[in-house]
Enzyme design. Sequence first.
Site, PDB file in Angstrom:
ATOM      1  N   TRP A  12       0.820  -1.217   0.000  1.00  0.00           N
ATOM      2  CA  TRP A  12       0.000   0.000   0.000  1.00  0.00           C
ATOM      3  C   TRP A  12       0.854   1.267   0.000  1.00  0.00           C
ATOM      4  CZ3 TRP A  12      -4.558  -0.826   4.046  1.00  0.00           C
ATOM      5  CH2 TRP A  12      -5.279  -1.973   3.681  1.00  0.00           C
ATOM      6  N   LYS A  13       2.154   1.117   0.235  1.00  0.00           N
ATOM      7  CA  LYS A  13       3.071   2.270   0.340  1.00  0.00           C
ATOM      8  C   LYS A  13       2.485   3.270   1.353  1.00  0.00           C
ATOM      9  CE  LYS A  13       4.807   1.193  -4.215  1.00  0.00           C
ATOM     10  NZ  LYS A  13       5.421   1.628  -5.456  1.00  0.00           N
ATOM     11  N   GLU A 170      11.618  -5.928  -9.086  1.00  0.00           N
ATOM     12  CA  GLU A 170      10.849  -4.752  -9.466  1.00  0.00           C
ATOM     13  C   GLU A 170      11.735  -3.807 -10.264  1.00  0.00           C
ATOM     14  OE1 GLU A 170       7.293  -4.200  -6.552  1.00  0.00           O
ATOM     15  OE2 GLU A 170       8.994  -3.046  -5.849  1.00  0.00           O
ATOM     16  N   SER A 216       3.718  -1.958 -12.059  1.00  0.00           N
ATOM     17  CA  SER A 216       2.525  -1.755 -12.888  1.00  0.00           C
ATOM     18  C   SER A 216       1.779  -3.052 -13.202  1.00  0.00           C
ATOM     19  CB  SER A 216       2.879  -1.003 -14.181  1.00  0.00           C
ATOM     20  OG  SER A 216       3.397   0.276 -13.871  1.00  0.00           O
ATOM     21  N   GLY A 237       1.566  -2.490  -6.312  1.00  0.00           N
ATOM     22  CA  GLY A 237       1.469  -1.196  -5.635  1.00  0.00           C
ATOM     23  C   GLY A 237       0.089  -0.597  -5.835  1.00  0.00           C
ATOM     24  N   GLY A 238       0.004   0.388  -6.732  1.00  0.00           N
ATOM     25  CA  GLY A 238      -1.228   1.158  -6.940  1.00  0.00           C
ATOM     26  C   GLY A 238      -2.497   0.325  -7.053  1.00  0.00           C
TER      27      GLY A 238
HETATM   28  P1  13P Z   1       3.001  -0.208  -8.884  1.00  0.00           P
HETATM   29  O1  13P Z   1       2.218  -1.488  -8.944  1.00  0.00           O
HETATM   30  O2  13P Z   1       2.171   0.963  -8.419  1.00  0.00           O
HETATM   31  O3  13P Z   1       3.751   0.037 -10.148  1.00  0.00           O
HETATM   32  O4  13P Z   1       4.096  -0.402  -7.718  1.00  0.00           O
HETATM   33  C1  13P Z   1       4.897  -1.516  -7.728  1.00  0.00           C
HETATM   34  C2  13P Z   1       5.633  -1.581  -6.446  1.00  0.00           C
HETATM   35  O5  13P Z   1       6.537  -0.809  -6.205  1.00  0.00           O
HETATM   36  C3  13P Z   1       5.213  -2.586  -5.459  1.00  0.00           C
HETATM   37  O6  13P Z   1       6.105  -2.696  -4.422  1.00  0.00           O
END
Ligand code: 13P
Length: 256
Positions: A12-13, A170, A216, A237-238
């Site tokens: 979720w950052k 990543e 992504s 992530g997003g």
């Molecule tokens: P996104 O899926 O938003 O590109 O982020 C990837 C990520 O950094 C997961 O740790």
Amino acid sequence: MAIRKKIIAGNWKMNKTSTEAKTLVPEIQEKLGKFDQAEVVICPPFTALQTASEALGTHSDIALGAQNMHQAASGAYTGEISAAMLRDLFCRYVILGHSERRQYFGETDALVNEKAKVALKANLRPIVCVGETLAEREGGKMEEVVVSQTKGSCAGFSEEDWNNVVIAYEPVWAIGTGKTATPAQAQEVHALIRKTLGEIAGKAVADKVRIQYGGSVKADNAKELLNQPDIDGALVGGASLDAASFVAIIKNGSEK
Ligand code: 13P
């Protein structure tokens, strides 16, 4: 050849308050239903871990993870969180060495390695992140960077430790940019990481360690990515911030 159960984790950052987690976690649970095709992990920010832990309950199919931790057991480290604090909230996983930690907080392979060993001792499973930047890829340095990050971040793990380690590839240029690595590009690097694991820890370890792809990942590319032979899951992530899209990734990514 070891059978590697897929592992799909949501990072979720720095998103979602504790109050927001209180609704998002049950939404994910409800949409996912009973599910054992893949291991599912959510990694909320520290402040939402308690709420998420309570919402998941004790017998959840979804595991809890944190996004970082400090390497010391306790003490005068203002603003930091220890492995024991995470275990106390029933975290099973901890993301370590994410490229955002490396880029904005100066984390090195040596530090990531130290944290990973502390996590393993505390019964937390590290998700160790590696990946090259766009400049490194374009400069022909992808292999060198990924191999040295893998070796440096995973140095000195015991045979038993390796049972509890997950690696996430990543590519920095694919994070939050909408530019996903093609399945072939991702597979090439995953195979390289697995080969590197073979060199540092032997074939049995290389065969069993799960390597997630992150960058992504969306519902419409998850299946093709996760069907590659060396891609054993996703670090999302997003798209993990919305229950419907996260659950669609989990389900599509687990389809054969
Ligand atoms: P996104 O899926 O938003 O590109 O982020 C990837 C990520 O950094 C997961 O740790």
